[in-house]
Scaffold this motif. Structure first.
Motif, PDB file in Angstrom:
ATOM      1  N   ASP A  27       0.830  -1.202   0.000  1.00 23.50           N
ATOM      2  CA  ASP A  27       0.000   0.000   0.000  1.00 23.50           C
ATOM      3  C   ASP A  27       0.866   1.253   0.000  1.00 23.50           C
ATOM      4  OD1 ASP A  27      -2.265  -1.544  -0.024  1.00 23.50           O
ATOM      5  OD2 ASP A  27      -2.595  -1.443   2.137  1.00 23.50           O
ATOM      6  N   ALA A  28       2.007   1.216   0.711  1.00 22.72           N
ATOM      7  CA  ALA A  28       2.910   2.366   0.724  1.00 22.72           C
ATOM      8  C   ALA A  28       3.523   2.584  -0.661  1.00 22.72           C
ATOM      9  CB  ALA A  28       4.010   2.160   1.767  1.00 22.72           C
ATOM     10  N   ALA A  29       3.907   1.499  -1.333  1.00 21.72           N
ATOM     11  CA  ALA A  29       4.483   1.623  -2.675  1.00 21.72           C
ATOM     12  C   ALA A  29       3.463   2.193  -3.655  1.00 21.72           C
ATOM     13  CB  ALA A  29       4.981   0.258  -3.152  1.00 21.72           C
ATOM     14  N   ARG A  30       2.220   1.750  -3.547  1.00 21.56           N
ATOM     15  CA  ARG A  30       1.179   2.278  -4.431  1.00 21.56           C
ATOM     16  C   ARG A  30       0.979   3.776  -4.206  1.00 21.56           C
ATOM     17  NH1 ARG A  30      -2.883  -2.946  -3.648  1.00 21.56           N
ATOM     18  NH2 ARG A  30      -2.108  -4.125  -5.460  1.00 21.56           N
ATOM     19  N   GLN A  31       0.955   4.195  -2.962  1.00 18.44           N
ATOM     20  CA  GLN A  31       0.776   5.608  -2.667  1.00 18.44           C
ATOM     21  C   GLN A  31       1.951   6.438  -3.178  1.00 18.44           C
ATOM     22  OE1 GLN A  31      -1.939   7.131  -1.360  1.00 18.44           O
ATOM     23  NE2 GLN A  31      -0.867   9.061  -1.794  1.00 18.44           N
ATOM     24  N   GLN A  32       3.160   5.938  -3.023  1.00 19.95           N
ATOM     25  CA  GLN A  32       4.342   6.661  -3.496  1.00 19.95           C
ATOM     26  C   GLN A  32       4.324   6.819  -5.014  1.00 19.95           C
ATOM     27  OE1 GLN A  32       7.555   4.328  -1.925  1.00 19.95           O
ATOM     28  NE2 GLN A  32       7.172   4.967   0.199  1.00 19.95           N
ATOM     29  N   ASN A  33       3.922   5.780  -5.704  1.00 18.25           N
ATOM     30  CA  ASN A  33       3.858   5.871  -7.160  1.00 18.25           C
ATOM     31  C   ASN A  33       2.742   6.801  -7.610  1.00 18.25           C
ATOM     32  OD1 ASN A  33       5.791   3.960  -8.776  1.00 18.25           O
ATOM     33  ND2 ASN A  33       5.263   2.847  -6.912  1.00 18.25           N
ATOM     34  N   ARG A  34       1.623   6.811  -6.912  1.00 19.52           N
ATOM     35  CA  ARG A  34       0.549   7.756  -7.235  1.00 19.52           C
ATOM     36  C   ARG A  34       1.057   9.189  -7.077  1.00 19.52           C
ATOM     37  NH1 ARG A  34      -5.059   7.904  -6.954  1.00 19.52           N
ATOM     38  NH2 ARG A  34      -4.915   5.974  -8.160  1.00 19.52           N
ATOM     39  N   GLU A  35       1.760   9.466  -5.998  1.00 19.19           N
ATOM     40  CA  GLU A  35       2.270  10.815  -5.761  1.00 19.19           C
ATOM     41  C   GLU A  35       3.312  11.206  -6.808  1.00 19.19           C
ATOM     42  OE1 GLU A  35       3.690  10.566  -1.784  1.00 19.19           O
ATOM     43  OE2 GLU A  35       1.669  10.569  -0.879  1.00 19.19           O
ATOM     44  N   ALA A  36       4.139  10.255  -7.217  1.00 19.00           N
ATOM     45  CA  ALA A  36       5.145  10.531  -8.241  1.00 19.00           C
ATOM     46  C   ALA A  36       4.482  10.860  -9.579  1.00 19.00           C
ATOM     47  CB  ALA A  36       6.091   9.345  -8.394  1.00 19.00           C
ATOM     48  N   ALA A 130       9.593  -7.415  -6.421  1.00 21.39           N
ATOM     49  CA  ALA A 130       9.035  -6.957  -7.700  1.00 21.39           C
ATOM     50  C   ALA A 130       8.017  -5.844  -7.518  1.00 21.39           C
ATOM     51  CB  ALA A 130       8.398  -8.134  -8.437  1.00 21.39           C
ATOM     52  N   LEU A 131       7.162  -5.954  -6.501  1.00 19.34           N
ATOM     53  CA  LEU A 131       6.038  -5.027  -6.382  1.00 19.34           C
ATOM     54  C   LEU A 131       6.363  -3.763  -5.603  1.00 19.34           C
ATOM     55  CD1 LEU A 131       3.056  -7.477  -5.750  1.00 19.34           C
ATOM     56  CD2 LEU A 131       3.964  -6.607  -7.909  1.00 19.34           C
ATOM     57  N   SER A 132       7.386  -3.793  -4.772  1.00 18.23           N
ATOM     58  CA  SER A 132       7.711  -2.595  -4.006  1.00 18.23           C
ATOM     59  C   SER A 132       8.869  -1.818  -4.605  1.00 18.23           C
ATOM     60  CB  SER A 132       8.053  -2.948  -2.553  1.00 18.23           C
ATOM     61  OG  SER A 132       9.234  -3.722  -2.481  1.00 18.23           O
ATOM     62  N   ARG A 133       9.515  -2.417  -5.610  1.00 18.94           N
ATOM     63  CA  ARG A 133      10.599  -1.686  -6.263  1.00 18.94           C
ATOM     64  C   ARG A 133      10.033  -0.452  -6.922  1.00 18.94           C
ATOM     65  NH1 ARG A 133      12.951  -5.562  -9.602  1.00 18.94           N
ATOM     66  NH2 ARG A 133      11.458  -5.041 -11.205  1.00 18.94           N
ATOM     67  N   PRO A 134      10.606   0.711  -6.661  1.00 19.01           N
ATOM     68  CA  PRO A 134      10.028   1.939  -7.219  1.00 19.01           C
ATOM     69  C   PRO A 134       9.997   1.901  -8.737  1.00 19.01           C
ATOM     70  CG  PRO A 134      11.646   2.459  -5.532  1.00 19.01           C
ATOM     71  CD  PRO A 134      11.765   0.988  -5.814  1.00 19.01           C
ATOM     72  N   ALA A 135       8.913   2.420  -9.289  1.00 24.23           N
ATOM     73  CA  ALA A 135       8.837   2.578 -10.736  1.00 24.23           C
ATOM     74  C   ALA A 135       9.418   3.927 -11.131  1.00 24.23           C
ATOM     75  CB  ALA A 135       7.392   2.486 -11.211  1.00 24.23           C
ATOM     76  N   LEU A 136      10.207   4.521 -10.257  1.00 21.74           N
ATOM     77  CA  LEU A 136      10.779   5.838 -10.495  1.00 21.74           C
ATOM     78  C   LEU A 136      12.183   5.663 -11.042  1.00 21.74           C
ATOM     79  CD1 LEU A 136       9.739   7.429  -7.079  1.00 21.74           C
ATOM     80  CD2 LEU A 136       8.375   7.159  -9.137  1.00 21.74           C
ATOM     81  N   ILE A 137      12.346   5.896 -12.320  1.00 23.64           N
ATOM     82  CA  ILE A 137      13.655   5.792 -12.953  1.00 23.64           C
ATOM     83  C   ILE A 137      14.183   7.212 -13.097  1.00 23.64           C
ATOM     84  CG2 ILE A 137      14.932   4.933 -14.935  1.00 23.64           C
ATOM     85  CD1 ILE A 137      13.444   2.767 -13.409  1.00 23.64           C
ATOM     86  N   GLY A 138      15.195   7.543 -12.321  1.00 25.95           N
ATOM     87  CA  GLY A 138      15.721   8.902 -12.385  1.00 25.95           C
ATOM     88  C   GLY A 138      14.941   9.845 -11.490  1.00 25.95           C
ATOM     89  N   ASP A 139      15.014  11.099 -11.814  1.00 26.31           N
ATOM     90  CA  ASP A 139      14.406  12.152 -11.005  1.00 26.31           C
ATOM     91  C   ASP A 139      12.888  12.060 -11.045  1.00 26.31           C
ATOM     92  OD1 ASP A 139      13.363  14.881 -10.307  1.00 26.31           O
ATOM     93  OD2 ASP A 139      15.495  15.273 -10.065  1.00 26.31           O
ATOM     94  N   VAL A 140      12.242  12.298  -9.912  1.00 23.76           N
ATOM     95  CA  VAL A 140      10.784  12.211  -9.835  1.00 23.76           C
ATOM     96  C   VAL A 140      10.109  13.193 -10.791  1.00 23.76           C
ATOM     97  CG1 VAL A 140      10.523  13.904  -7.985  1.00 23.76           C
ATOM     98  CG2 VAL A 140       8.853  12.072  -8.196  1.00 23.76           C
ATOM     99  N   ARG A 141      10.824  14.241 -11.167  1.00 23.58           N
ATOM    100  CA  ARG A 141      10.216  15.238 -12.043  1.00 23.58           C
ATOM    101  C   ARG A 141      10.170  14.779 -13.492  1.00 23.58           C
ATOM    102  NH1 ARG A 141      14.175  19.956 -10.261  1.00 23.58           N
ATOM    103  NH2 ARG A 141      15.528  18.131 -10.379  1.00 23.58           N
ATOM    104  N   GLU A 142      10.914  13.733 -13.817  1.00 21.21           N
ATOM    105  CA  GLU A 142      10.879  13.223 -15.173  1.00 21.21           C
ATOM    106  C   GLU A 142       9.589  12.445 -15.400  1.00 21.21           C
ATOM    107  OE1 GLU A 142      12.844  13.817 -17.647  1.00 21.21           O
ATOM    108  OE2 GLU A 142      14.184  15.075 -16.465  1.00 21.21           O
ATOM    109  N   ARG A 149       4.360   4.213 -13.464  1.00 23.06           N
ATOM    110  CA  ARG A 149       3.938   4.662 -12.138  1.00 23.06           C
ATOM    111  C   ARG A 149       2.438   4.473 -11.952  1.00 23.06           C
ATOM    112  NH1 ARG A 149       7.360  10.183 -12.949  1.00 23.06           N
ATOM    113  NH2 ARG A 149       9.430   9.264 -12.737  1.00 23.06           N
ATOM    114  N   VAL A 150       1.678   4.793 -12.978  1.00 20.76           N
ATOM    115  CA  VAL A 150       0.230   4.562 -12.913  1.00 20.76           C
ATOM    116  C   VAL A 150      -0.049   3.097 -12.648  1.00 20.76           C
ATOM    117  CG1 VAL A 150      -1.897   4.541 -14.280  1.00 20.76           C
ATOM    118  CG2 VAL A 150      -0.400   6.535 -14.344  1.00 20.76           C
ATOM    119  N   ASN A 151       0.654   2.235 -13.355  1.00 22.86           N
ATOM    120  CA  ASN A 151       0.454   0.799 -13.179  1.00 22.86           C
ATOM    121  C   ASN A 151       0.832   0.357 -11.780  1.00 22.86           C
ATOM    122  OD1 ASN A 151       1.615  -2.143 -13.348  1.00 22.86           O
ATOM    123  ND2 ASN A 151       0.194  -1.970 -15.064  1.00 22.86           N
TER     124      ASN A 151
END
Length: 440
Positions: A27-36, A130-142, A149-151
């Motif tokens: 749930d924390a990983a999902r929230q972080q990706n939503r915010e990103a 697999a599921l908690s690894r961030p989908a953030l490649i590089g800077d969050v602003r990219e 991230r949506v997925n």
């Protein structure tokens, strides 16, 4: 200063409720990706990876998250029946697992095949990496990884497939993702985790089909891990409806002496994009890809292939063909990177393309980056038209022009299917190629 107004697509994706698993790290990983995703938004053509794929039209659409009737929608099983494929099967309709269409009652020993939603009800810890690894490649602003991230935020289901060490699964395993017509425009998301143990062997068939109806947006992210000495043959058949936008990311990791062979056929969709990334992290690993993309009408099909050689004596070959007709557009980027210390790497990549009409366009961009010694590497790309001398020869033998063009184009595409080991499936895919050709 006023804040920019979010695009309708971004608003509708952010309005969707986050799945609640009751698993704190998930749930924390999902929230972080939503915010990103909320912070970065959608990529535009200034992002290099999206230079040739504009999202202006898609960004103006709104999609409803999920389909409450997905479990009962009528789906004709013949739409995903394939010759030479009669083994275990998982089917998802509008992002929802359908037990009635699947075939998992009798699985061979050593094969685990279940929906992600079922796997999370048990011991979810093996899925954590697999599921908690961030989908953030590089800077969050990219914004280039927006849909990943949506997925990561929104996917509540998908496939969990594991093959135990030393197990050779005889029958092909079929994964089917169906977009069934609904009354509204839908968005749905699936996440797949696929693991082959040491010296395991698997033939995997991945199918994307859909019916006509209101537009849909689907995202699919797959994490594929091929352990030491394992062998994976993966065939992807994509033939979704003309109003479907399908965005996928596949990440393949190959350990020592592992081998993965991938055949891809991209035919349908309005906007289709596949980010395919392979990391050869073990000595002697090998990754081979063959693909055909055939946009027509106003279709846009974008393939982003990135192969990274990170270990000694690794090898990769890639042979891709594109054919565009009408006012369609194809995009192919093939990037090979040989990392420092990856001596003995052997890599080749080729992309040949045909334009069948003046309004068609194919953008191809091969890339090669080498940071190691004693390396063999080659890449090349061409965009052209059918050979006039070959057309003249066929016409001189009494073959009409339209038929001659279809024969030459079919032969051009079939070259990448020659090493598909399932003969019945190979012939079926060849027939589908011919049916896609103009005047065929």
């Amino acid at each position: 200063m006023s804040q920019p107004v979010p695009l309708p697509l971004v608003e509708s994706l952010l309005d969707a409720p986050l799945p609640a698993s009751g698993i704190a790290w998930l749930d924390a990983a999902r929230q972080q990706n939503r915010e990103a995703f909320a912070a970065a938004g959608l990529p535009d053509t200034r992002v290099e990876a999206w230079k040739y794929t504009a999202l202006r039209a898609l960004g103006q659409r709104r999609f409803t998250h999920g389909d409450a009737a997905a479990a009962t929608r009528t789906v004709d099983a013949s739409t995903f029946a394939l010759p030479g494929v009669d083994g275990p099967r998982l089917v998802f309709v509008n992002g929802v697992f359908r037990a009635d269409l699947s075939a998992v009652d009798t699985l061979p020993a050593g094969l685990t095949l279940q929906p992600l939603s079922h796997a999370l009800r048990g011991d979810a810890e093996p899925l954590r990496f697999a599921l908690s690894r961030p989908a953030l490649i590089g800077d969050v602003r990219e914004a280039g990884d927006a849909f990943a991230r949506v997925n990561a935020a929104s996917a509540a289901d998908g496939v969990v497939l594991r093959v135990a060490a030393n197990v050779k699964v005889a029958a092909p395993v079929q994964l089917v993702f169906v977009g069934a017509a609904a009354d509204i425009e839908l968005a749905w998301h699936l996440r797949n985790v696929i693991e082959l143990g040491e010296a395991a062997e698997l033939s995997l068939i991945e199918q994307h089909v859909s019916g006509d109806g209101p537009a849909q947006l689907a995202t699919l992210v797959s994490d594929i891990d091929v352990r030491e000495g394992a062998r994976l043959h993966h065939t992807v058949l994509q033939n979704v409806a003309v109003d479907t936008s399908l965005i996928r990311r596949s990440s393949v990791r190959l350990h020592a002496r592992a081998h993965a062979m991938l055949h891809v056929l991209e035919l349908g969709g309005a906007l289709v994009r596949h980010d395919l990334r392979a990391e050869l992290i073990g000595d002697g690993a090998r990754f081979d890809t063959r693909g055909v993309f055939m946009p027509r009408g106003r279709q846009h099909i974008d393939t982003q292939l990135a192969i990274r050689h990170q270990a000694l004596n690794t090898a990769s070959t890639s042979n891709w063909r594109g054919v565009a007709n009408d006012r369609a557009r194809g995009v192919f980027r093939g990037a090979i990177m040989v990392a420092p210390g990856a001596d003995g790497s052997d890599a080749s990549l080729g992309n040949k393309n045909l334009l069948l009409s003046p309004g068609a366009e194919i953008d191809t961009k091969p890339e090669l980056e080498i940071h190691a010694d004693e390396v063999k590497a080659a890449h090349g790309a061409t965009v052209g038209q059918l050979d006039e001398r070959s057309l003249f020869y066929l016409r001189s033998r009494g073959i009409p022009l339209a038929e001659a063009r279809a024969l030459l184009t079919a032969a051009f595409c079939r070259a990448v299917l020659d090493d598909l080991p399932n003969e019945a499936l190979r012939e079926h895919l060849s027939v589908m190629l011919v049916a896609q050709l103009p005047n065929a």
